[in-house]
Design an enzyme around this catalytic site. Sequence first.
Site, PDB file in Angstrom:
ATOM      1  N   ASN A  72       0.878  -1.174   0.000  1.00  4.89           N
ATOM      2  CA  ASN A  72       0.000   0.000   0.000  1.00  4.89           C
ATOM      3  C   ASN A  72       0.912   1.219   0.000  1.00  4.89           C
ATOM      4  O   ASN A  72       1.488   1.568   1.028  1.00  4.89           O
ATOM      5  CB  ASN A  72      -0.897  -0.024   1.253  1.00  4.89           C
ATOM      6  CG  ASN A  72      -1.720   1.247   1.385  1.00  4.89           C
ATOM      7  OD1 ASN A  72      -1.753   2.075   0.474  1.00  4.89           O
ATOM      8  ND2 ASN A  72      -2.385   1.402   2.525  1.00  4.89           N
ATOM      9  N   TRP A  73       1.032   1.809  -1.179  1.00  2.00           N
ATOM     10  CA  TRP A  73       1.963   2.945  -1.304  1.00  2.00           C
ATOM     11  C   TRP A  73       1.436   4.204  -0.610  1.00  2.00           C
ATOM     12  O   TRP A  73       2.161   5.184  -0.464  1.00  2.00           O
ATOM     13  CB  TRP A  73       2.218   3.255  -2.778  1.00  2.00           C
ATOM     14  CG  TRP A  73       2.999   2.203  -3.517  1.00  2.00           C
ATOM     15  CD1 TRP A  73       3.481   1.024  -3.011  1.00  2.00           C
ATOM     16  CD2 TRP A  73       3.402   2.234  -4.902  1.00  2.00           C
ATOM     17  NE1 TRP A  73       4.149   0.321  -3.983  1.00  2.00           N
ATOM     18  CE2 TRP A  73       4.121   1.044  -5.154  1.00  2.00           C
ATOM     19  CE3 TRP A  73       3.229   3.147  -5.937  1.00  2.00           C
ATOM     20  CZ2 TRP A  73       4.668   0.747  -6.411  1.00  2.00           C
ATOM     21  CZ3 TRP A  73       3.762   2.849  -7.194  1.00  2.00           C
ATOM     22  CH2 TRP A  73       4.476   1.668  -7.426  1.00  2.00           C
ATOM     23  N   LYS A  74       0.165   4.187  -0.233  1.00  2.00           N
ATOM     24  CA  LYS A  74      -0.485   5.365   0.358  1.00  2.00           C
ATOM     25  C   LYS A  74      -0.261   6.577  -0.562  1.00  2.00           C
ATOM     26  O   LYS A  74      -0.227   6.406  -1.778  1.00  2.00           O
ATOM     27  CB  LYS A  74       0.010   5.584   1.790  1.00  2.00           C
ATOM     28  CG  LYS A  74      -0.148   4.307   2.630  1.00  2.00           C
ATOM     29  CD  LYS A  74       0.012   4.491   4.100  1.00  2.00           C
ATOM     30  CE  LYS A  74      -0.197   3.154   4.810  1.00  2.00           C
ATOM     31  NZ  LYS A  74      -0.084   3.243   6.262  1.00  2.00           N
ATOM     32  N   HIS A  99      -9.563   1.346   4.824  1.00  2.00           N
ATOM     33  CA  HIS A  99      -8.293   1.517   5.536  1.00  2.00           C
ATOM     34  C   HIS A  99      -8.514   2.457   6.728  1.00  2.00           C
ATOM     35  O   HIS A  99      -9.301   3.402   6.638  1.00  2.00           O
ATOM     36  CB  HIS A  99      -7.228   2.095   4.600  1.00  2.00           C
ATOM     37  CG  HIS A  99      -5.850   2.010   5.196  1.00  2.00           C
ATOM     38  ND1 HIS A  99      -5.403   2.917   6.129  1.00  2.00           N
ATOM     39  CD2 HIS A  99      -4.853   1.109   5.024  1.00  2.00           C
ATOM     40  CE1 HIS A  99      -4.174   2.572   6.496  1.00  2.00           C
ATOM     41  NE2 HIS A  99      -3.822   1.481   5.843  1.00  2.00           N
ATOM     42  N   GLU A 138      -5.393  -4.705  10.563  1.00  2.00           N
ATOM     43  CA  GLU A 138      -4.367  -3.685  10.758  1.00  2.00           C
ATOM     44  C   GLU A 138      -4.640  -2.938  12.061  1.00  2.00           C
ATOM     45  O   GLU A 138      -5.450  -2.009  12.092  1.00  2.00           O
ATOM     46  CB  GLU A 138      -4.384  -2.685   9.598  1.00  2.00           C
ATOM     47  CG  GLU A 138      -4.096  -3.305   8.247  1.00  2.00           C
ATOM     48  CD  GLU A 138      -3.524  -2.285   7.276  1.00  2.00           C
ATOM     49  OE1 GLU A 138      -2.457  -2.556   6.726  1.00  2.00           O
ATOM     50  OE2 GLU A 138      -4.117  -1.208   7.094  1.00  2.00           O
ATOM     51  N   GLY A 176       2.866  -1.077   4.246  1.00  2.00           N
ATOM     52  CA  GLY A 176       2.944   0.344   3.948  1.00  2.00           C
ATOM     53  C   GLY A 176       4.385   0.755   3.669  1.00  2.00           C
ATOM     54  O   GLY A 176       4.915   0.559   2.570  1.00  2.00           O
ATOM     55  N   GLY A 177       5.040   1.313   4.664  1.00  2.00           N
ATOM     56  CA  GLY A 177       6.390   1.864   4.513  1.00  2.00           C
ATOM     57  C   GLY A 177       7.364   0.946   3.784  1.00  2.00           C
ATOM     58  O   GLY A 177       8.097   1.383   2.885  1.00  2.00           O
ATOM     59  N   SER A 180       3.430  -2.039  10.327  1.00  2.00           N
ATOM     60  CA  SER A 180       4.875  -2.128  10.538  1.00  2.00           C
ATOM     61  C   SER A 180       5.442  -3.512  10.221  1.00  2.00           C
ATOM     62  O   SER A 180       6.386  -3.964  10.844  1.00  2.00           O
ATOM     63  CB  SER A 180       5.244  -1.709  11.962  1.00  2.00           C
ATOM     64  OG  SER A 180       4.870  -0.354  12.185  1.00  2.00           O
ATOM     65  N   GLU A 240      -6.897   4.802   7.839  1.00  2.00           N
ATOM     66  CA  GLU A 240      -6.635   6.223   7.560  1.00  2.00           C
ATOM     67  C   GLU A 240      -7.862   6.881   6.927  1.00  2.00           C
ATOM     68  O   GLU A 240      -8.115   8.067   7.150  1.00  2.00           O
ATOM     69  CB  GLU A 240      -5.387   6.352   6.670  1.00  2.00           C
ATOM     70  CG  GLU A 240      -4.121   6.065   7.480  1.00  2.00           C
ATOM     71  CD  GLU A 240      -2.966   5.476   6.683  1.00  2.00           C
ATOM     72  OE1 GLU A 240      -2.991   5.517   5.442  1.00  2.00           O
ATOM     73  OE2 GLU A 240      -2.032   4.951   7.328  1.00  2.00           O
ATOM     74  N   GLY A 257       2.601   2.438  10.763  1.00  2.00           N
ATOM     75  CA  GLY A 257       3.571   3.511  10.599  1.00  2.00           C
ATOM     76  C   GLY A 257       4.285   3.904  11.883  1.00  2.00           C
ATOM     77  O   GLY A 257       4.942   4.935  11.949  1.00  2.00           O
TER      78      GLY A 257
HETATM   79  P1  13P Z   1       3.043   0.459   7.647  1.00  2.00           P
HETATM   80  O1  13P Z   1       3.543  -0.843   7.066  1.00  2.00           O
HETATM   81  O2  13P Z   1       3.773   1.659   7.148  1.00  2.00           O
HETATM   82  O3  13P Z   1       2.928   0.390   9.150  1.00  2.00           O
HETATM   83  O4  13P Z   1       1.542   0.638   7.094  1.00  2.00           O
HETATM   84  C1  13P Z   1       0.661  -0.424   7.208  1.00  2.00           C
HETATM   85  C2  13P Z   1      -0.560  -0.103   6.450  1.00  2.00           C
HETATM   86  O5  13P Z   1      -1.318   0.774   6.825  1.00  2.00           O
HETATM   87  C3  13P Z   1      -0.806  -0.842   5.209  1.00  2.00           C
HETATM   88  O6  13P Z   1      -2.085  -0.589   4.716  1.00  2.00           O
END
Ligand code: 13P
Length: 247
Positions: A8-10, A94, A165, A230-231, A209, A96, A171
């Site tokens: 997930n590149w966000k 998600h 999640e 994510g990251g 994470s 967010e 993050g």
């Molecule tokens: P991180 O891997 O950066 O913690 O993000 C997880 C995430 O929200 C994937 O959708």
Amino acid sequence: MKKLIAGNWKMNASLAGNEALVQGLLAGVGTPACDVAVCVPSPYLAQLQTLLAGQQAIALGAQNVSAHESGAYTGDVSAAMLKEFGVRYAIVGHSERRQHQAESDTLVAIKAERALQAGITPIVCVGETLQQREAGLTDTIVKQQLSAVIHLVGHCISEIVVAYEPVWAIGTGKTATPEEAQHVHSVLRAQLQAATEHADRIRILYGGSMNAANAAQLLAQPDIDGGLIGGASLKAADFLAIVAAAQ
Ligand code: 13P
């Protein structure tokens, strides 16, 4: 069951950066034993469709989908539009978006249904906040979030992917321990089993994470069927290391 590792590149992307990242991924991914996907911001779907053309290793995903089919919904992107760009997966709900766009459980369920209707696999995200975990509400919250989707999509539930999640792990560098994650995944699996006889083929991903160092242990848990990253999905070497841990 085949695991799924989805990036997930966000809101992290650029034309030049995407090209370099995808070239790095394609150079190293080989023929993975798991399914692999990258979920990218909408403006780059056309670019990614081209970059990923002619190969099977990496599928394309979106990060959201409209709850509406078409019409006067300024700024929305419909499931049919995503489908035109070769999108296989769409993240819905998600944390967010639940947090910043006030997406409710019902809205998330409608989005999941829209994706399914267009032949796109929704990756339905659920997860508790730190406050909810500390209040002992984790199981209740995730079940409530998933329940809305189960009720709306009915027998199609076996076509979805679920992602657990924990909000406090996203993050932050704080990962749920493999045991903590497995517990919640087993709760979700039981809920799916009550809804469909095909629950054992529904993939339940862990996200929060996840990285090259902790992926193997998490992915070894019986009910963890992949990861939503994510990251660590923004660097080819890190993402490929997680893909390798999933085989
Ligand atoms: P991180 O891997 O950066 O913690 O993000 C997880 C995430 O929200 C994937 O959708």
